[in-house]
Design a protein around this motif. Structure first.
Motif, PDB file in Angstrom:
ATOM      1  N   LEU A 122       0.810  -1.209   0.000  1.00 43.49           N
ATOM      2  CA  LEU A 122       0.000   0.000   0.000  1.00 43.49           C
ATOM      3  C   LEU A 122       0.843   1.258   0.000  1.00 43.49           C
ATOM      4  N   LYS A 123       2.141   1.122   0.236  1.00 44.21           N
ATOM      5  CA  LYS A 123       2.993   2.308   0.304  1.00 44.21           C
ATOM      6  C   LYS A 123       3.166   2.928  -1.078  1.00 44.21           C
ATOM      7  N   GLY A 124       3.164   4.229  -1.133  1.00 45.49           N
ATOM      8  CA  GLY A 124       3.407   4.938  -2.373  1.00 45.49           C
ATOM      9  C   GLY A 124       2.224   4.969  -3.310  1.00 45.49           C
ATOM     10  N   TYR A 125       1.045   4.569  -2.815  1.00 36.56           N
ATOM     11  CA  TYR A 125      -0.131   4.550  -3.683  1.00 36.56           C
ATOM     12  C   TYR A 125      -0.577   5.958  -4.050  1.00 36.56           C
ATOM     13  N   THR A 346       9.713  13.960 -13.839  1.00 33.91           N
ATOM     14  CA  THR A 346      10.207  13.518 -12.533  1.00 33.91           C
ATOM     15  C   THR A 346      11.187  14.565 -12.007  1.00 33.91           C
ATOM     16  N   LEU A 347      11.002  14.947 -10.760  1.00 33.57           N
ATOM     17  CA  LEU A 347      11.897  15.914 -10.134  1.00 33.57           C
ATOM     18  C   LEU A 347      13.014  15.170  -9.417  1.00 33.57           C
ATOM     19  N   TYR A 348      14.256  15.474  -9.773  1.00 36.73           N
ATOM     20  CA  TYR A 348      15.424  14.946  -9.085  1.00 36.73           C
ATOM     21  C   TYR A 348      16.084  16.096  -8.328  1.00 36.73           C
ATOM     22  N   PHE A 349      16.619  15.821  -7.170  1.00 36.30           N
ATOM     23  CA  PHE A 349      17.316  16.848  -6.401  1.00 36.30           C
ATOM     24  C   PHE A 349      18.224  16.167  -5.385  1.00 36.30           C
ATOM     25  N   SER A 350      19.125  16.947  -4.801  1.00 31.39           N
ATOM     26  CA  SER A 350      19.999  16.414  -3.754  1.00 31.39           C
ATOM     27  C   SER A 350      19.600  17.004  -2.406  1.00 31.39           C
ATOM     28  N   SER A 351      19.783  16.203  -1.364  1.00 30.25           N
ATOM     29  CA  SER A 351      19.381  16.642  -0.027  1.00 30.25           C
ATOM     30  C   SER A 351      20.191  15.906   1.026  1.00 30.25           C
ATOM     31  N   LEU A 359      25.987  12.641   3.810  1.00 31.27           N
ATOM     32  CA  LEU A 359      26.072  13.947   3.168  1.00 31.27           C
ATOM     33  C   LEU A 359      24.930  14.104   2.152  1.00 31.27           C
ATOM     34  N   LEU A 360      25.187  14.716   0.996  1.00 26.39           N
ATOM     35  CA  LEU A 360      24.132  14.890   0.003  1.00 26.39           C
ATOM     36  C   LEU A 360      23.858  13.591  -0.745  1.00 26.39           C
ATOM     37  N   ASP A 361      22.608  13.227  -0.842  1.00 25.58           N
ATOM     38  CA  ASP A 361      22.181  12.104  -1.668  1.00 25.58           C
ATOM     39  C   ASP A 361      21.205  12.607  -2.719  1.00 25.58           C
ATOM     40  N   ILE A 362      21.078  11.861  -3.796  1.00 22.23           N
ATOM     41  CA  ILE A 362      20.153  12.211  -4.874  1.00 22.23           C
ATOM     42  C   ILE A 362      18.811  11.523  -4.619  1.00 22.23           C
ATOM     43  N   PHE A 363      17.744  12.307  -4.746  1.00 20.47           N
ATOM     44  CA  PHE A 363      16.384  11.816  -4.548  1.00 20.47           C
ATOM     45  C   PHE A 363      15.556  12.093  -5.797  1.00 20.47           C
ATOM     46  N   LYS A 364      14.438  11.372  -5.897  1.00 23.77           N
ATOM     47  CA  LYS A 364      13.487  11.678  -6.964  1.00 23.77           C
ATOM     48  C   LYS A 364      12.083  11.749  -6.385  1.00 23.77           C
ATOM     49  N   SER A 365      11.248  12.544  -7.044  1.00 20.42           N
ATOM     50  CA  SER A 365       9.876  12.749  -6.572  1.00 20.42           C
ATOM     51  C   SER A 365       8.954  12.931  -7.765  1.00 20.42           C
ATOM     52  N   ASN A 366       7.723  12.476  -7.593  1.00 18.53           N
ATOM     53  CA  ASN A 366       6.693  12.670  -8.614  1.00 18.53           C
ATOM     54  C   ASN A 366       5.751  13.816  -8.254  1.00 18.53           C
ATOM     55  N   ASP A 371       1.794  13.750  -7.310  1.00 17.64           N
ATOM     56  CA  ASP A 371       2.010  12.725  -6.285  1.00 17.64           C
ATOM     57  C   ASP A 371       2.718  13.359  -5.099  1.00 17.64           C
ATOM     58  N   ASN A 372       2.063  13.356  -3.940  1.00 21.31           N
ATOM     59  CA  ASN A 372       2.629  13.985  -2.748  1.00 21.31           C
ATOM     60  C   ASN A 372       3.294  12.983  -1.816  1.00 21.31           C
ATOM     61  N   SER A 373       3.621  11.801  -2.316  1.00 23.40           N
ATOM     62  CA  SER A 373       4.307  10.825  -1.472  1.00 23.40           C
ATOM     63  C   SER A 373       5.739  11.276  -1.219  1.00 23.40           C
ATOM     64  N   GLU A 374       6.366  10.639  -0.259  1.00 26.78           N
ATOM     65  CA  GLU A 374       7.714  11.030   0.134  1.00 26.78           C
ATOM     66  C   GLU A 374       8.700  10.822  -1.014  1.00 26.78           C
ATOM     67  N   PRO A 375       9.687  11.713  -1.151  1.00 25.62           N
ATOM     68  CA  PRO A 375      10.723  11.499  -2.167  1.00 25.62           C
ATOM     69  C   PRO A 375      11.447  10.174  -1.933  1.00 25.62           C
ATOM     70  N   GLU A 376      11.952   9.620  -3.005  1.00 25.32           N
ATOM     71  CA  GLU A 376      12.630   8.324  -2.949  1.00 25.32           C
ATOM     72  C   GLU A 376      14.127   8.501  -3.157  1.00 25.32           C
TER      73      GLU A 376
END
Length: 634
Positions: A122-125, A346-351, A359-366, A371-376
């Motif tokens: 059910l996660k990320g639905y 798809t939005l990619y960013f570092s955080s 340190l900084l890792d690369i994440f992606k988000s929809n 989609d308001n689920s947590e970045p991956e």
């Protein structure tokens, strides 16, 4: 009397449907979904509308990629029984979405979610993401090839952007003014030619961006170019008209975003964007896929953390709207930096504000798709225990670039290229006649995954050859070969982790018609009984299939026993068994006139020495317990 008769009929119907269900289960367990569906439907006609039958009809159609029929039968199960287990509910939802009934699927998803809290599926639905289930069920390993680019220098190189066969990046490789922070020259923008030849990529020699209006004595970095190639956004230190640094009251110089236009193949007309300021930084520009929105990073007041990602609309007249913070679904109390938007939005960013490898890792988000689920966190090997940032991807090719200061690089920050693909292998083989060893053409070969779902189907050529050119690594598959007038053959294979390996699985199908007989495995009866067991029914379905394939065929049935027991009794027992066999075949829709006779011969036609009084092994006695199906007319 009528009541007793009705009760008796109900008992008989119940017994028949129960037997059909057991037989259907056997075909289902052996991936015989078409036959299983036929038998489950027959059981349903005979009154068995249990949850088991209805959901098995759903499962058999689901595994055979018949989403519309699967959805129908799962729906019938819910109507009849109000509630079905989570596994079937999940498949029902997938089937509904597969046929475009998203609202109905969403309704049942909410039901499942309420009942199955904590279910990992059910996660990320997100009801707007139509391929969510394919993503949830996909378990393929992704292979990522990473290369430290040959033109990296001993200083910092980062922030790639590729357009029109050129790669733009920032570098401190120059011999200009030295930046006190890292004792390296200030950053300038460079460009290098990129020549792609199939899987091979060759890079030219980097040169400083040929535009006097762009590079200054101070920092320039992090660019974005519009789709038409005519507008360049870049980051620069806050400099005045005399190209000297501007400082705020605390003595800090901030970053600003500038825009340039391509005129006569040269970048010129550099202007500062209106939402910059002297008291905070604005940098790292990125464009939406349609170029109507600009994303950037800023430490302005009102944010969530040290640096946040913002968006601003680009109006048709070239003016800009008001900057808007992307909110707490993206920004944290830490640093969010280096946004990039791919072609598929798809939005990619570092955080460093989310759980990361360091340190900084690369994440992606929809989030840009609603989609308001947590970045991956996109994980290793893109991310390491060091700073990993400035991600750029061509989503069509699944290749691109990122920057990192991980160990074993050439300089402070290095640019790495990557290309990703599934670890896949090949599966091929030859289908042969088990008796003659000759290749068999037009054999239907099905590829079945670990869940029992048919994922591909091919037909053998004139040489009996079949091939599945792309199967996943580290998976277990079942391969089933089917051909009229032959018994199915099935083999299992577990693939390794080796990419592009070729696997060979040959199939050997046993012919059902040999000379003037239909030949099947022995039909077993319980001791001293003549009723047809489920395992016998399973074998007799081969007879049914052959006779359906040959509608003018006429057969006769012979049944034989071993010598144990009284001769006369064995004669009668074998005759009852022959006629039970005949009756079963007729019950499956074969006309009675197509079975000329069904006769038992007891122990009168033994195949070996094992007559009365002769000591024999069980195997020797078994040889005499047999049934024959002779073809009289084809």
């Amino acid at each position: 009397m009528k009541t007793r008769l009705l009760a008796l009929l109900l008992i008989i119907a119940s017994s028949v449907s129960f037997a059909q269900t057991k037989l259907a289960d056997k075909f289902f367990d052996n991936y015989g979904y078409v036959k299983a569906i036929e038998l489950y439907e027959k059981a349903l006609e005979n009154g068995d509308d249990s949850e088991h039958v209805l959901t098995r009809l759903g499962d058999a159609n689901y595994n055979n990629s018949k989403s519309d029929k699967a959805a129908y039968w799962y729906g019938e199960a819910i109507k009849k029984h109000k509630k079905i287990d989570a596994e079937h509910m999940f498949k029902y939802i997938q089937s509904l979405r597969s046929i475009g009934k998203y609202d109905e699927a969403d309704k049942w998803f909410k039901e499942l979610s309420a009942a199955q809290q904590g279910d990992s599926r059910l996660k990320g639905y997100n009801p707007d993401e139509t391929d969510i289930y394919s993503k949830l069920t996909a378990k393929n390993e992704i292979l990522v090839n990473i290369e430290n680019l040959p033109f990296n220098s001993e200083n910092s190189d980062f922030g790639s952007f590729q357009a029109d066969g050129k790669l733009y990046f920032a570098s401190s490789r120059g011999d200009g003014k030295v930046y006190d922070w890292n004792k390296e020259p200030f950053l300038d923008l460079y460009v290098v030619d990129v020549n792609e030849n199939g899987q091979s990529i060759n890079y030219g020699s980097p040169t400083e961006l040929e535009a006097e209006a762009i590079n200054s004595e101070y920092h320039e970095a992090s660019i974005a170019i519009t789709n038409d190639g005519k507008t360049l956004y870049f980051t620069r230190d806050n400099v005045n008209k005399r190209k000297r640094l501007n400082y705020d009251k605390e003595g800090t110089t901030h970053l600003k975003i500038y825009k340039a236009n391509l005129v006569n193949k040269t970048w010129s007309n550099v202007v500062e964007l209106p939402f910059n300021d002297d008291v905070f930084s604005t940098g790292h520009p990125a464009l939406s896929a349609d170029n109507k929105t600009l994303y950037f990073v800023s430490d302005r007041e009102g944010g969530f953390g040290q640096t946040d990602i913002y968006s601003v609309k680009i109006n048709d007249d070239g003016s800009y709207g008001e900057p808007e913070n992307l909110g707490d679904k993206i920004n944290t109390e830490g640093r969010e930096m280096f946004p990039f938007v791919s072609k598929d939005s798809t939005l990619y960013f570092s955080s460093d504000g989310y759980l990361n490898l360091g340190l900084l890792d690369i994440f992606k988000s929809n989030i840009l798709k609603g989609d308001n689920s947590e970045p991956e966190n996109i994980g290793a090997p893109y991310n390491s225990g060091y700073d990993d940032f400035a991600f750029f991807i061509d989503s069509d090719k699944q290749s691109g670039y990122f920057s990192s200061n991980r160990p074993n690089g050439k300089g402070g920050d290095d640019i790495y290229s990557f290309n990703s693909h599934l670890c896949q292998q090949k599966l091929k083989g030859i289908a042969r006649d088990l008796r003659t060893d000759n290749p068999l053409e037009e054999v239907t070969v099905r590829l079945i995954d670990e869940t029992g779902k048919v994922i591909d189907e091919v037909t053998t050529n004139s040489n009996g050859e079949y091939i599945f050119p792309k199967i996943d690594c580290s998976k277990t598959y079942t391969v089933v070969g089917s051909k009229p007038d032959y018994k199915d053959d099935q083999k299992s294979i577990t693939t390794s982790e080796e990419n592009e390996k070729s696997n060979n699985v040959d199939l050997n199908l046993e012919p059902l018609i040999v000379s003037n007989q239909i030949v099947i495995n022995p039909i077993f009866f319980d001791f001293d009984k003549s009723n047809i067991r489920t395992d016998a029914e399973y074998e007799l379905e081969n007879i049914v299939d052959v006779m359906r394939k040959h509608p003018t065929m006429v057969i006769k049935i012979e049944s034989h026993t071993d010598s144990r027991g009284r001769d006369n009794y064995n004669l009668k027992l074998s005759d009852r068994r022959a006629k039970s066999t005949r009756d079963y075949i007729i019950s499956r829709g074969i006309a009675s006139e197509r079975i000329e006779s069904a006769i038992g011969y007891g122990e009168t036609q033994l195949l070996n020495k094992c007559a009365n009084g002769v000591t024999c092994t069980e195997e020797e006695h078994q040889l005499n317990r047999r049934s024959y199906f002779y073809i009289l007319e084809d």
